[in-house]
Design an enzyme around this catalytic site. Structure first.
Site, short mmCIF file in Angstrom:
data_model
loop_
_atom_site.label_atom_id
_atom_site.label_comp_id
_atom_site.label_asym_id
_atom_site.label_seq_id
_atom_site.Cartn_x
_atom_site.Cartn_y
_atom_site.Cartn_z
N GLN A 129 53.26 -38.18 16.17
CA GLN A 129 52.50 -37.39 15.11
C GLN A 129 52.72 -35.75 14.98
OE1 GLN A 129 48.27 -39.10 14.34
NE2 GLN A 129 49.22 -40.28 16.15
N ARG A 166 44.59 -56.16 17.02
CA ARG A 166 45.55 -55.28 17.65
C ARG A 166 45.47 -53.65 17.50
NH1 ARG A 166 49.54 -59.56 18.81
NH2 ARG A 166 48.53 -61.26 18.26
N THR A 218 44.18 -20.83 20.96
CA THR A 218 45.26 -19.85 20.89
C THR A 218 44.59 -18.75 20.23
OG1 THR A 218 46.98 -21.39 21.05
CG2 THR A 218 47.51 -19.22 20.05
N GLY A 254 49.38 -27.33 21.58
CA GLY A 254 50.22 -28.49 21.42
C GLY A 254 51.10 -28.23 20.41
N HIS A 274 51.90 -39.13 20.19
CA HIS A 274 52.60 -37.59 20.10
C HIS A 274 53.67 -37.60 18.91
CE1 HIS A 274 50.59 -36.84 23.90
NE2 HIS A 274 50.89 -35.60 23.78
N HIS A 279 40.73 -35.29 18.38
CA HIS A 279 39.69 -35.61 19.42
C HIS A 279 38.34 -35.22 18.84
CE1 HIS A 279 41.38 -37.49 22.82
NE2 HIS A 279 42.68 -36.82 22.62
N ASP A 325 45.57 -30.69 13.35
CA ASP A 325 44.44 -31.06 13.22
C ASP A 325 43.41 -30.68 12.11
OD1 ASP A 325 44.18 -32.72 15.39
OD2 ASP A 325 43.70 -31.09 16.88
#
EC number: 2.7.1.11
Lengths: 357, 357, 357, 357
Positions: free
Chosen positions: A283, A275, A114, A11, A281, A180, A136
């Protein structure tokens, strides 16, 4: 004279360009002759020989530019040893490209996956340097990864914006933050944004505790509540499931993400709509913040120094305020997670933030 | 000596505080005696007599502050004539509060629905001044509403962030922009963010045309495509349904919003995943931009002038660069929509933006 | 088939690139064949034949990019008729380049001076279109110029930052805002930033009135005062001098700018140090704000339409919300100044802002 | 039950409020009874008994608020032992206030000078906790101070803005960054902003080397050059003067700051005007960045823990990623400067940045 290859994989995030600029400036400042080959779209470019000789102009003005001038793609480590649909052996293809171009070294920018492939290439005899990129912040062996602080800024900005509207309407809001597997980004953005409740994968939550915390605020006369929730936040019950069972459960879920489910469950119990906001993305995007630009300039310069010294096989990390070479073999495959009993969690709890545990 | 009441109603947005500050500064600068009653949570506060006498301190430092210091709530116009669960006649209750406090005027900040109730109160004999607040920019009789430009900035920032990640990954992205009935926000943020395709409620789209546009970009070698899609974007087929039929259809939809559905439909046809980002309520939040602060200072000053002149029953709008009083009776109930054949749409099309029509 | 030339002249500002992109997208979207010649460093490039054929790639990704890809320079209108140091007749040289390249039209982006030269070229028989660029907003015939809103944002941000420090220290601060001849930028940024006193060239100030206003705030218990002062702010006495006399006076002044002098004079009288902040050229820089990006896309599209219609000799302005062609001959040489008795000044005064008059 | 006093002293900066909120949230979360006295305008409030009992409402919503809710003032350490104009012994007065209010502890937020006075109060027997506030990052014993990262962001933003205008005009620009004694802020903002030359007090510059660097860029075809210059940058010759001699020299200088002098000297030699931008006090202002908010929440929580443990006499710093108590006696009076041969300087040089040495 050096001949290096460069690629960005996984990413994308902020400061990839800044880091590449750092490496190339660090090299070109010391070398009379330098050839930099840029591989397009991550390892794909290396596998299929899709590259371009880069010039100084390519690195001009990119310190502040988001994204990556090389493009990127996700190439799961698991499939590196699996031939592609045409039967191409990917690892051999990468080695072939490397040797064909007579490279001195590959500079590889990416996250955990990677890094594993970078280490594989090292084991296969290639000279590699890895730079730890990810919003992350979950790469083992470095105190911080680039992209992390820029992403904190965007996620915090989202919480700040939600704050005014939540307060005006006396509402409960969930801001879903990327992450995640690990909760670093949610933890830092949550503290920075003044979130009342923070839910991260490392600390499975009890829905009862979460609701209790919401109700306590309400009883204390605080009209609104903000929850910063990681994409990978998980309930105590779900945390007891096997990985496979949990995956199955997620597939059947009628909600697009954990936040929507949580909103439904809290809303049901509290009797008020909850709500959800998903900056998603965003971020990963936009111009890198000054912190990341300095970090990447330092990491890039340190990487260049290793290349000039013909000293390969490392990730360049930031450890206790200094750039440091870290043997890839020692860190590849490891994940840096938030420790539930770490100082920052204790301090967050001390100022009244609840984690649902 | 003046005694005024003030309330903010409907969805909150940026610059509500700036506007109230403008009114109060405009009055206190001319009057020796002034009493300002702030009603809490919109018309609710007026109905149930929930208010506080505000002081100069309340208006200090709020020019830049998001949200509303008075709180707000949605009070549908339709239900104003319907007694509440305890049989309270809402309109009579509001009149009662007004007269009990011996108010000279009510300053009411809100959008279309709020305006309709303000007009109703006017018809009931109360002195009212309305200030046009909404990120939707859909209030008839003013060139611009406050909150609009601040929301454009946030939505554009979202598209900017997505731009770098879309380009790095060669992906198709949908950014869902607020606006159920009108497309102003999507249109302006879409142009400002360099979106390739913009879908708004006023121009029903053909899914085939949208996909054709995506494919054309791909054929022209442009790896990524960004769609700015209003919450209320609608397909040509759905636009033919009756309002009721369409509502029914939406209820049965398995997607949380039009963007997710669109993403699925495009993705299916193109054979590539389409990502969705929903900045959502962020678009209402945060500090007002300088444009909105100036606008609200002007609108507030103009409202104060009307009050000093005992000239009531107006919305204060901005028309061709000047603040202007607009009779509430002439504008209440009207919606300002994007004209599909307006100059800005023509110009957007001229630079290559597609609207799916 | 069209062959156009393009140049940016005068002080740079935000959204120059966005405007050029608008023109080129507007043309290339309608034409099969298009040649765009970019002249470097303003009129210099046209005079000395310094140019490059631009491609689509040059206009990709520049919507958000500050500065100008063509470079710019100041070429005073006064000297256009004066031969250069080598005896080159500048006007003839420009005509020569134009005809040599067989251009259909010149698109010229710039402020007042630039506009005068554009009009001169029109009078000399060249086809020209002018786009109104300047952070000063002083171009006659358009409601707004591009760069203006972006500059307001930066100047307001400066005042916002100073606000917190002024309040913490109970200090008097001057923020010097760009604008030698006109006060639009100072006026708007001053209102948006909540400045207490605004000094602009169009309203000569009395130092006594300024000091009185500062003291009144102090007496009212307000610990700090912020003045937004235009570079060209002028005292009543100095305003009585002839232009030449004033220039002479400025030369002898021991202060680097009016703000420093004012700070000294106020400080002396008040007995407290007055601090000065000069954001300076920052106000021209950085990425254009969404407002300017939309404006420039519209102006660019409208310019393209004129070119497609072979309709030359205009500035393209924004008038009452619509782009409009304005004959260059009618506007060149005129300056749009703040009217001291205009509505916005009245409204600013109504909310308590003082102008030193 | 605890009774604490709190004050902010010295130049204000971002995140002072965030830090005070952290302390108070940390205490109130653990204590049933807590009294917090806020002293106004730094040590002045403590000396003259100017204070207020603070409530929870004072700390609500201040996480993101710039400045300090307590106000601040500069009270030079040197004069603490000198009676005031009415003969008041300041140290005794502070002790008197402390004992009169029966305080358990004083929480003191400030920089180096503030820290020295805090240590003096500790030596006088008072319980004190110090939190390291300064945009200068020059406090010994902590890796980072709060305000530093927020200031970097503003200074970098200034350089970013100047970048586009410098490039468009092929100009040489000096951005003057705050920092009289140390160069941390200039160093980090300079690297982050992509400055070509960075001048800091710790590395006296040779004007010849600076000019040589400018000319080299010009010869390499790079049209513009940006210098990030600390307020306290000093030439090699001046660095040889005694402190007193240098002060005398500065007094006689005809330029308002080092940057203007440098601009004149470079301009003279290069034959081109050099522009100067001075963001000045902007660098202390505005909302704290997320990094500083997290830092201050952690420092505040750690300070609260010490108070709960009755463990006094420390600065709370951040060392290698963890908050840590540092005995005031060990750090007061020491300055943390940039080491000319440190890793970050080496890395900056490696990527081509020049320091004039």
């Amino acid at each position: 004279m050096k001949r290096i290859g460069m690629l960005t994989s996984g990413g994308d995030c902020q400061a990839l360009n800044a880091a590449m600029r750092g490496v190339v400036k660090g090299l070109s400042n010391s070398l009379k002759e330098l050839e930099v080959y840029g591989f397009f779209d991550g390892y794909k470019g290396l596998i299929y020989g899709n590259y371009r000789l880069l010039t100084a102009a390519d690195f001009s003005g990119i310190l502040t530019k988001g994204g990556t001038i090389l493009g990127t793609s996700r190439q799961p480590f698991k499939q590196m040893r699996v031939p592609d649909e045409n039967g191409v052996d990917k690892v051999e293809a990468m080695k072939h490209t490397y040797h064909k171009l007579n490279l001195d070294c590959l500079v590889i920018l990416g996250g955990n996956g990677t890094q594993k492939t970078a280490n594989l290439l090292r084991e296969e005899g290639l000279n590699v340097i890895h730079l730890p990129k990810t919003i992350d912040n979950d790469i083992y062996g470095t105190d911080v990864t680039f992209g992390f602080q820029s992403a904190i800024n965007i996620a915090t900005d989202a919480i700040d914006c939600i704050h005014t509207t939540a307060a005006s309407h006396n509402r409960i809001f969930i801001v879903e933050v990327m992450g995640h597997k690990v909760g670093w980004l949610t933890l830092y953005a949550g503290i920075a944004g003044g979130a009342d409740i923070i839910l991260i994968p490392e600390i499975p939550y009890s829905i009862d505790k979460v609701i209790e915390a919401v109700e306590k605020r309400s009883q204390a006369g605080k009209g609104f509540t903000i929850l910063a929730v990681a994409e990978g936040a998980i309930s105590r019950e779900d945390a007891k499931l096997s990985k496979k069972e949990y995956k199955e459960k997620l597939k059947k879920r009628e909600f697009p993400s954990v936040s929507y489910e949580l909103a439904a469950r809290i809303g049901e119990r509290i009797g008020n709509e909850v709500r959800v906001t998903v900056p998603g993305h965003m971020q990963r995007g936009g111009s890198p913040c000054p912190y990341d630009r300095v970090l990447c300039t330092q990491l890039g310069a340190a990487a260049a120094k290793l290349i000039l010294d013909n000293d390969y096989g490392y990730m360049v990390g930031m450890v206790n305020g200094n750039t440091q070479k870290v043997p890839l073999g020692e860190v590849a495959g490891k994940l840096k997670m938030v420790e539930p009993d770490s100082q920052i969690i204790d301090e967050a709890k001390a100022v009244g933030i609840r984690f649902g545990d």
